[in-house]
Design a protein around this motif. Structure first.
Motif, PDB file in Angstrom:
ATOM      1  N   TYR A 164       0.833  -1.216   0.000  1.00 61.16           N
ATOM      2  CA  TYR A 164       0.000   0.000   0.000  1.00 61.16           C
ATOM      3  C   TYR A 164       0.865   1.264   0.000  1.00 61.16           C
ATOM      4  O   TYR A 164       1.988   1.245   0.513  1.00 61.16           O
ATOM      5  N   ASP A 165       0.305   2.345  -0.538  1.00 61.23           N
ATOM      6  CA  ASP A 165       1.046   3.610  -0.584  1.00 61.23           C
ATOM      7  C   ASP A 165       1.140   4.246   0.802  1.00 61.23           C
ATOM      8  O   ASP A 165       2.137   4.855   1.148  1.00 61.23           O
ATOM      9  N   TYR A 166       0.040   4.095   1.578  1.00 61.78           N
ATOM     10  CA  TYR A 166      -0.026   4.704   2.909  1.00 61.78           C
ATOM     11  C   TYR A 166      -0.442   3.657   3.942  1.00 61.78           C
ATOM     12  O   TYR A 166      -1.254   2.774   3.630  1.00 61.78           O
ATOM     13  N   VAL A 167       0.086   3.802   5.163  1.00 63.91           N
ATOM     14  CA  VAL A 167      -0.333   2.937   6.273  1.00 63.91           C
ATOM     15  C   VAL A 167      -0.756   3.861   7.417  1.00 63.91           C
ATOM     16  O   VAL A 167       0.029   4.695   7.873  1.00 63.91           O
ATOM     17  N   LEU A 168      -2.009   3.702   7.850  1.00 59.53           N
ATOM     18  CA  LEU A 168      -2.559   4.593   8.878  1.00 59.53           C
ATOM     19  C   LEU A 168      -2.868   3.760  10.123  1.00 59.53           C
ATOM     20  O   LEU A 168      -3.678   2.832  10.057  1.00 59.53           O
ATOM     21  N   VAL A 169      -2.215   4.094  11.219  1.00 61.16           N
ATOM     22  CA  VAL A 169      -2.477   3.371  12.469  1.00 61.16           C
ATOM     23  C   VAL A 169      -3.636   4.074  13.176  1.00 61.16           C
ATOM     24  O   VAL A 169      -3.495   5.218  13.631  1.00 61.16           O
ATOM     25  N   ASN A 170      -4.767   3.404  13.256  1.00 59.61           N
ATOM     26  CA  ASN A 170      -5.964   4.015  13.863  1.00 59.61           C
ATOM     27  C   ASN A 170      -5.927   3.822  15.377  1.00 59.61           C
ATOM     28  O   ASN A 170      -6.537   2.903  15.922  1.00 59.61           O
ATOM     29  N   ASP A 171      -5.186   4.746  16.043  1.00 59.25           N
ATOM     30  CA  ASP A 171      -5.086   4.686  17.499  1.00 59.25           C
ATOM     31  C   ASP A 171      -6.050   5.722  18.071  1.00 59.25           C
ATOM     32  O   ASP A 171      -7.178   5.386  18.454  1.00 59.25           O
ATOM     33  N   GLN A 172      -5.655   6.993  18.077  1.00 60.93           N
ATOM     34  CA  GLN A 172      -6.561   8.059  18.534  1.00 60.93           C
ATOM     35  C   GLN A 172      -7.467   8.446  17.366  1.00 60.93           C
ATOM     36  O   GLN A 172      -6.984   8.944  16.334  1.00 60.93           O
ATOM     37  N   LEU A 173      -8.749   8.226  17.550  1.00 58.83           N
ATOM     38  CA  LEU A 173      -9.676   8.372  16.420  1.00 58.83           C
ATOM     39  C   LEU A 173      -9.611   9.740  15.740  1.00 58.83           C
ATOM     40  O   LEU A 173      -9.519   9.824  14.508  1.00 58.83           O
ATOM     41  N   GLU A 174      -9.647  10.819  16.534  1.00 60.58           N
ATOM     42  CA  GLU A 174      -9.669  12.156  15.927  1.00 60.58           C
ATOM     43  C   GLU A 174      -8.431  12.396  15.072  1.00 60.58           C
ATOM     44  O   GLU A 174      -8.509  12.959  13.980  1.00 60.58           O
ATOM     45  N   TYR A 175      -7.282  11.953  15.586  1.00 59.51           N
ATOM     46  CA  TYR A 175      -6.032  12.144  14.847  1.00 59.51           C
ATOM     47  C   TYR A 175      -6.053  11.319  13.552  1.00 59.51           C
ATOM     48  O   TYR A 175      -5.629  11.784  12.490  1.00 59.51           O
ATOM     49  N   SER A 176      -6.591  10.106  13.646  1.00 56.99           N
ATOM     50  CA  SER A 176      -6.651   9.235  12.464  1.00 56.99           C
ATOM     51  C   SER A 176      -7.565   9.824  11.400  1.00 56.99           C
ATOM     52  O   SER A 176      -7.273   9.736  10.207  1.00 56.99           O
TER      53      SER A 176
END
Ligand code: ADP
Ligand code: 5GP
Length: 230
Positions: A164-176
């Protein structure tokens, strides 16, 4: 510029639907591709909103008539993206967001190499398990056995993150949510050459998007991967 295709994939329970729903509220000119599936509706899901729920025979018919841009079998059920949605989005001057699994993402990248792909990860296996359990309690659908199956499948799916081009760690919802929005807007800007927003806003957007680039995410991933024994 319109007609961009964004792919978002994640192990079930990572929070992908939550993030996508928030994105849809705030980003204009972004259509969500409603997939076809043979699985049963869950909780408050409605036909034509989350999915088009069809019988296996109908799905087979669509497959044989080449109506899908991609399709895959996930957890024993068929899921597919209808070709017509891409044309429709382009025609309306919109971008298209595909919420599909790793098999579908591979097929799309082969057909549309310019598509922008994003993989969402939970912060740990433990967090994923508790999210799956919380959702199950709220919707009263998934059995313990289904949760275990989804957890086991997660490790296999996560192995695909390097594609994948991007990897997003969904920890703090607002930040994600901010990160996901930044990726979408940053890519739009890069490809159209047109910037929307103040210099400060654009710099913040770039920073958030860059944090998730595949080549920058390495150190953040090590503990997550090890929690999944990868
Ligand atoms: P997916 O679409 O990836 O299967 P959902 O969006 O249904 O996952 O989220 C699974 C559960 O986790 C839901 O109960 C949701 O409210 C919760 N959730 C989503 N993101 C977060 C987060 N960042 N922190 C804590 N819980 C979250
Ligand atoms: P769920 O049943 O939890 O909604 O989705 C299960 C998995 O199927 C998720 O990983 C989701 O992204 C994937 N999925 C949903 N629609 C499609 C689709 O059209 N094609 C493919 N390949 N996967 C899909």
């Amino acid at each position: 510029m319109s007609g961009l295709v964004y792919i978002i994939s994640a192990p079930s329970g990572s929070g992908k639907s939550t993030l996508v729903n928030e994105l849809r509220k705030t980003v204009k000119h972004l259509e969500f591709s409603v997939s076809y599936t043979t699985r049963q509706p869950r909780g408050s899901e409605q036909n034509g909103r989350e999915y088009y729920f069809v019988k296996r025979e109908e799905f087979e018919r669509m497959k044989s008539q080449n109506e899908f841009l991609e399709y895959a079998e996930v957890f024993g059920e068929y899921y597919g993206t209808a070709r017509c949605f891409l044309e429709k989005a382009k025609g309306a001057g919109n971008d298209l967001l595909l919420d599909i699994d790793v098999q579908g993402a591979r097929q799309i990248k082969e057909k549309l190499p310019q598509a922008i792909s994003i993989f969402v990860l939970p912060p740990s296996r433990q967090a994923l398990e508790s999210r799956l359990r919380r959702r199950s309690r709220a919707e009263g659908v998934d059995s313990d056995q289904v949760i275990q199956r989804r957890l086991n499948a997660a490790s296999k799916e996560i192995e695909n993150y390097p594609n994948y081009d991007y990897v997003l760690v969904n920890d703090q919802l607002e930040y994600s949510i901010d990160q996901l929005k930044a990726i979408v807007l940053y890519e739009r800007m890069q490809r159209s050459g047109k910037a929307e927003g103040s210099g400060e806003e654009l710099a913040a957007q770039r920073k958030l998007a860059q944090e998730c680039r595949q080549e920058n995410i390495g150190p953040r991933l090590a503990p997550i991967l090890s929690s999944f024994a990868i």
